[in-house]
Design an enzyme around this catalytic site. Structure first.
Site, PDB file in Angstrom:
ATOM      1  N   GLU E  32      -0.133  68.556  77.963  1.00  0.00           N
ATOM      2  CA  GLU E  32       1.224  68.285  77.457  1.00  0.00           C
ATOM      3  C   GLU E  32       1.961  69.607  77.247  1.00  0.00           C
ATOM      4  O   GLU E  32       1.407  70.537  76.656  1.00  0.00           O
ATOM      5  CB  GLU E  32       1.110  67.550  76.115  1.00  0.00           C
ATOM      6  CG  GLU E  32       2.430  67.040  75.564  1.00  0.00           C
ATOM      7  CD  GLU E  32       2.299  66.486  74.145  1.00  0.00           C
ATOM      8  OE1 GLU E  32       1.386  66.901  73.402  1.00  0.00           O
ATOM      9  OE2 GLU E  32       3.115  65.622  73.782  1.00  0.00           O
ATOM     10  N   ASP E  43      -3.694  70.829  72.815  1.00  0.00           N
ATOM     11  CA  ASP E  43      -4.247  69.573  72.289  1.00  0.00           C
ATOM     12  C   ASP E  43      -5.695  69.369  72.698  1.00  0.00           C
ATOM     13  O   ASP E  43      -6.400  68.538  72.104  1.00  0.00           O
ATOM     14  CB  ASP E  43      -3.396  68.388  72.772  1.00  0.00           C
ATOM     15  CG  ASP E  43      -2.032  68.362  72.094  1.00  0.00           C
ATOM     16  OD1 ASP E  43      -1.747  69.252  71.270  1.00  0.00           O
ATOM     17  OD2 ASP E  43      -1.240  67.454  72.403  1.00  0.00           O
ATOM     18  N   HIS E 118      -4.019  65.132  69.692  1.00  0.00           N
ATOM     19  CA  HIS E 118      -2.753  64.683  70.296  1.00  0.00           C
ATOM     20  C   HIS E 118      -2.339  63.398  69.578  1.00  0.00           C
ATOM     21  O   HIS E 118      -2.983  62.358  69.733  1.00  0.00           O
ATOM     22  CB  HIS E 118      -2.990  64.427  71.797  1.00  0.00           C
ATOM     23  CG  HIS E 118      -1.823  63.899  72.554  1.00  0.00           C
ATOM     24  ND1 HIS E 118      -0.653  64.602  72.730  1.00  0.00           N
ATOM     25  CD2 HIS E 118      -1.644  62.722  73.203  1.00  0.00           C
ATOM     26  CE1 HIS E 118       0.192  63.885  73.459  1.00  0.00           C
ATOM     27  NE2 HIS E 118      -0.390  62.742  73.747  1.00  0.00           N
ATOM     28  N   GLU E 120      -0.317  60.995  69.775  1.00  0.00           N
ATOM     29  CA  GLU E 120      -0.075  59.699  70.424  1.00  0.00           C
ATOM     30  C   GLU E 120      -1.358  58.980  70.818  1.00  0.00           C
ATOM     31  O   GLU E 120      -1.328  57.796  71.156  1.00  0.00           O
ATOM     32  CB  GLU E 120       0.809  59.906  71.661  1.00  0.00           C
ATOM     33  CG  GLU E 120       2.225  60.301  71.343  1.00  0.00           C
ATOM     34  CD  GLU E 120       2.437  61.810  71.167  1.00  0.00           C
ATOM     35  OE1 GLU E 120       1.438  62.533  70.953  1.00  0.00           O
ATOM     36  OE2 GLU E 120       3.587  62.262  71.253  1.00  0.00           O
ATOM     37  N   GLU E 180       0.121  74.659  65.567  1.00  0.00           N
ATOM     38  CA  GLU E 180      -0.570  74.803  66.849  1.00  0.00           C
ATOM     39  C   GLU E 180      -0.485  76.243  67.374  1.00  0.00           C
ATOM     40  O   GLU E 180      -1.460  76.770  67.926  1.00  0.00           O
ATOM     41  CB  GLU E 180       0.023  73.829  67.868  1.00  0.00           C
ATOM     42  CG  GLU E 180      -0.248  72.371  67.496  1.00  0.00           C
ATOM     43  CD  GLU E 180       0.307  71.386  68.514  1.00  0.00           C
ATOM     44  OE1 GLU E 180      -0.389  70.412  68.817  1.00  0.00           O
ATOM     45  OE2 GLU E 180       1.450  71.583  68.977  1.00  0.00           O
TER      46      GLU E 180
END
Lengths: 258, 258, 258, 258, 258, 258
Positions: E32, E43, E118, E120, E180
């Site tokens: 991503e 991620d 991640h 989602e 991050e």
């Protein structure tokens, strides 16, 4: 040298490379036992190493490898009953391939090569590619092209003879054998312990598959032939031959004139 | 001679045969072009003929053939872009196999052999069998056994030499070639017209697959090698060798001691 | 007479027929017990025989039959618990139909008729056709047309009266009864043994379905009504009426003006 | 009177009722046009009303209705091309049924009745029930029982005659006709406007289905027969007959002795 | 120190560790975009680094990461329309998780932790775990336990305050932000270029999601908040806090007494 | 006031409304236990009530609610092990959403809002919407727009403070708490029994999820916080705030200029 790993690019770099027409290679492997003398990741590490070198040669990019593959079969990988081997159902594998290709095409990629390192993946890669191309056609993308290859198919007769002399047992039983072990000795020597190689003749199988597998048909090592003769030098040779062969072949495969 | 076709038995006969422990063979084929000189059903008719003869030899039963198979691939069947070739998606094929095996097991059948006549089916048969065995385990059936074989793997070196002398091109390009055409000439001569055989050298392919296929790589005939030298006599020989080899092998494969 | 079986054509013949606009009929059946007096394939053989005669009448082609169907239901086929009955899951059946139609459309076929011989298939054929038409639309094919019919719906009142007089039990319980047995006696007499017909009144069922089935509601024969009065002459009449009715109906169904 | 709607119980009440062995009824309908004179929910409201009355009679519970159903077919519902009709794919419908049954079984429910109000649902309910029972068996639940019924199958000859005299067109074309409209007039009169009934003879269809539908075969109203003679009194009668019939039938269906 | 990477073990080592009861951690990430200043793999790399340190602490093993995740959402990852982001369909993701867990359980593993990087992915991991546990139950495995966690949930208030003072924007918009980027600066500084950080206020979104996304709602960088204040020192702190928190938590989570 | 329920319109009314550009709201809920003091349908009734009021405000239509939702999770709904909670598999939920959206789009609807009342649904709604938009694109529909929202996200800080003062526990544990109970007291008081509210502090969970759930982490009531302070007046306020917020937001969301 240009970077090749998609995962290590920032998105603007990636986007530019795609606009410039970069081809994408996806290593496809498996988490699979490869004998007591070797780690369980050669099917991932070997096509990854080859993909990165090919990408460097031809200006391509390498996507993150598919690290779980289809179920190990007894006559090519010892069987999926063995500890450590961790496989996906066929339909899962198909859909992973379809999804990743669909996304690459959304980014604008139009040429992808699946560099396979695990024999059993082949037909599921084929189906995943077919479904991706079908869906892309529905989306109006009609110029997406994909190559599927297994790296050992680029080891030529001369090299085979140089390594095996007259004893080449066939790729079919080269699971955990000289080919993979030599490549690993060259590329990742800390993941091989030659002292633990079990020397046995190539596995012999009947001309059919029986399910559930009969475990006694697989050598106790989990390998289908002996890696005793593996050396880092052979690995270097095999790597060079594979990388050169694939680099050349992809030029032809994706030649716009064909 | 005992009847072998399940579809032609009344259910009480079938039920008795299953209670008696009959093994079931399922021919698995495809509807696939096989050149201008031959009908599109050899992949069904040949494993069916072989299955029936094996069943007669060993007291087995033959289930109705799966007449639609997985997509033809260019290097083994000319490609799925060709007219007439009519194929199933991979997941459909997997589920058909799983469902039919699950039903046979419900009847009490415990030994099934899938006799494959279409190269591209193999891995989808494997997955269908794996899913069936998994589900049967959930249902408490733990003694279901299944063999998958392709009949050409039972043609021995002697026979190959008798037919091809030194020109055996490998089974890979035997699509619509001497093997299938000879068997059809022996078994179903009215479905072959030798006058329409196109004589050309075996197809040559690069060591990778490109999708979508490049149609020009497949000979215009749709065959991958020439059937010119096919004869009914060769067909008779091939049939005998395959039937004997499979009959013997299944005795070993299903030997309760193994 | 022109050939009608797609599987027996070489691909150039098939391709030409498709270019000429041939309609394709697909018999759809089941492997299902039909009583102790009859083989388990009437649901395949009868629509196949009808399809071939209709194809001969109207210049159509017949694709290989779908030989495994949806699960037998107690009130129409005795139930799927019975030995020999070998059925597909609903979604598998749907996908087989979708896939085969998609492939025929790829060849250029634009008119297909599914000739059903197994009552329980109907709604799954409907869904398979719906999914195929949806996907074909995504591929830009908007003129694909498909008819689904069950052959017994073409047996008219006059014929019913001629055969059953006042005792017509309804098609619902005609499983293994006079209709199917007569047709089999005419077409495949060696697959019927009238001595084994069990004469019993039509099965009676409550106005609901109970799952799992209560086996005692199905007559021990597996038939839902008696075939005692079946004759080859009735079979000949039924075949003629069905073939004529379907031949005429398809002219109307596919009339470009409608 | 005991409450019947599961959704209106607090969980301890529900848990107690399940422990006491309550049977659960699930109304299954569709969102489907029913002509210009009526709302689009009769296939939900009618089986719901019936289910609640049956539940009150026999001490059962009613689960929330499945309000979206399988695709409307032209010969039974006018066709799925019509505005307002909002349907699920077959496999979606199957899985909804399977999932809900699996959950009820987890709660301890062992007897479920699917009360269908939309003809086209039937076979997908059947498959959903079959899959649920299969999975429950894998989970060690072997005493789960399920009834599938369509409420109109409980309208007896006497009632049909009382309402239609000699003009009963068959349930097949009763879409938006006297049956449904009368029941709605009795139960939900504000959702019916008899002034907008279009009086036309019952739709006539050929003995086959053509896809895509030929819209001109469906009356412009979307109904397959005229509701002109519908009355609230008929609705009351029909409701009573259906409720009584089903209440009685379920006693037999779930009789532990059968 | 004991090895932690399953992929780098030979199968006998792995088998022994599993027999000894080792817990397995699976990092789950995504490919991503994370802004112009950072590679696209945080991620994956971050939960991998955390998993390996946790495994070293508690004697666990780390399986190969799932490197492709579910589709990026605009309010948590900028959106799946962005270049480079390469995601799986929901059902594919579910099945990958189910398959890998099923295989680990086959090896004898009974405790697995999914370490998510991640956002989602979460609900699809949940469903994958639920399906795996269901299937394992069918296989008679009833003691399989699984933890799902996202590593940022272990960053405590003290640490948040130490890093963000009063400006903590919430994890929701921490995509490509201080968290991050700091971790990457500490662990993989060559994959971050702080000169390319675009400094902008946190993205603001309405309290709903609109599909297709309105691209203008995502900052042009692709990040949802600014990484300007990220430092390697913060990264070291965050890593230590996460690793300690997770190491402790898993002791409790898998405590046999709970 | 114009009617808002699609199910209560006759098809010509619906068709006209769609031609006029009506937006469609779909309430999405669950059948889920909500404590001993409340029925199991608040996740359906609350978004339905809100949807109908929003539709009245802005001239929209309300489709029948999805009454079964995704599996209850312990930290947001108590867990799916609780009696009464009746949930769909993730893929089933995804497909229901995809199918219903596809059908609405076929009718001509171009703006749909999913009004969610069950936290766990969110990501499966997202995937269903994504698949629907993908398929609609394949069908040539490129202007379909969809909003997903959860109604509690429209309760502003002022309202939260008015109701909870300083004790707002977060929506995460508001399962069966003050929010839902107040709304139910206002809208459906007969479905709430305040005497049965169990007063306990908000549930506390570790920062991870363990599967299978540890039942003891869920309060015995099944609620995650106490509803003791719920009142109908709060419910009226919450309803007004949610309806106004959503009505306004949708104007912006679907503003053609955005």
């Amino acid at each position: 040298m240009e970077k090749t790993r998609i995962s290590e690019l920032a998105w603007p770099e990636y986007a530019q490379r795609v606009r410039d027409g970069a081809m994408v290679l996806i290593p496809v492997g498996a988490l699979e036992q490869h004998g007591p003398h070797m780690s369980m990741n050669p099917d991932v590490l070997l096509p990854t190493a080859i993909s990165e070198r090919v990408a460097a040669n031809i200006g391509g990019l390498v996507a993150p490898a598919l690290v779980y593959g289809y179920k190990s079969q007894q006559q090519s990988g010892g069987g999926n009953h063995l500890p450590g081997t961790t496989s996906l159902d066929g339909n899962t594998m198909i859909n992973v391939v379809r999804d990743v290709l669909r996304e690459l095409a959304r980014h604008g990629v139009r040429r992808v090569t699946l560099v396979n390192g695990h024999y059993e993946n082949s037909m599921f890669l084929t189906e995943g590619v077919d479904l991706a191309i079908r869906e892309l056609g529905w989306s109006g993308v009609h110029d997406f092209r994909c190559v599927i290859l297994s790296y050992w198919d680029f080891i030529d007769e001369t090299t085979i003879r140089a390594i095996y002399a007259d004893d080449f047992p066939g790729w079919a039983v080269e699971h955990g054998g000289v080919l993979e072990t030599s490549l690993m000795l060259h590329l990742h020597p800390h993941l091989v312990n030659m002292d633990l190689v079990e020397d046995h003749p190539p596995a012999e199988f009947p001309p059919y598959d029986h399910f559930p597998v009969k475990p006694e048909l697989t050598p106790a090592s989990g390998c289908l032939s002996s890696a005793r003769r593996a050396t880092a030098e052979y690995g270097e040779l095999l790597l060079r031959v594979a990388v050169e062969g694939i680099s050349t072949a992809l030029g032809t495969a994706f030649d716009p004139a064909t």
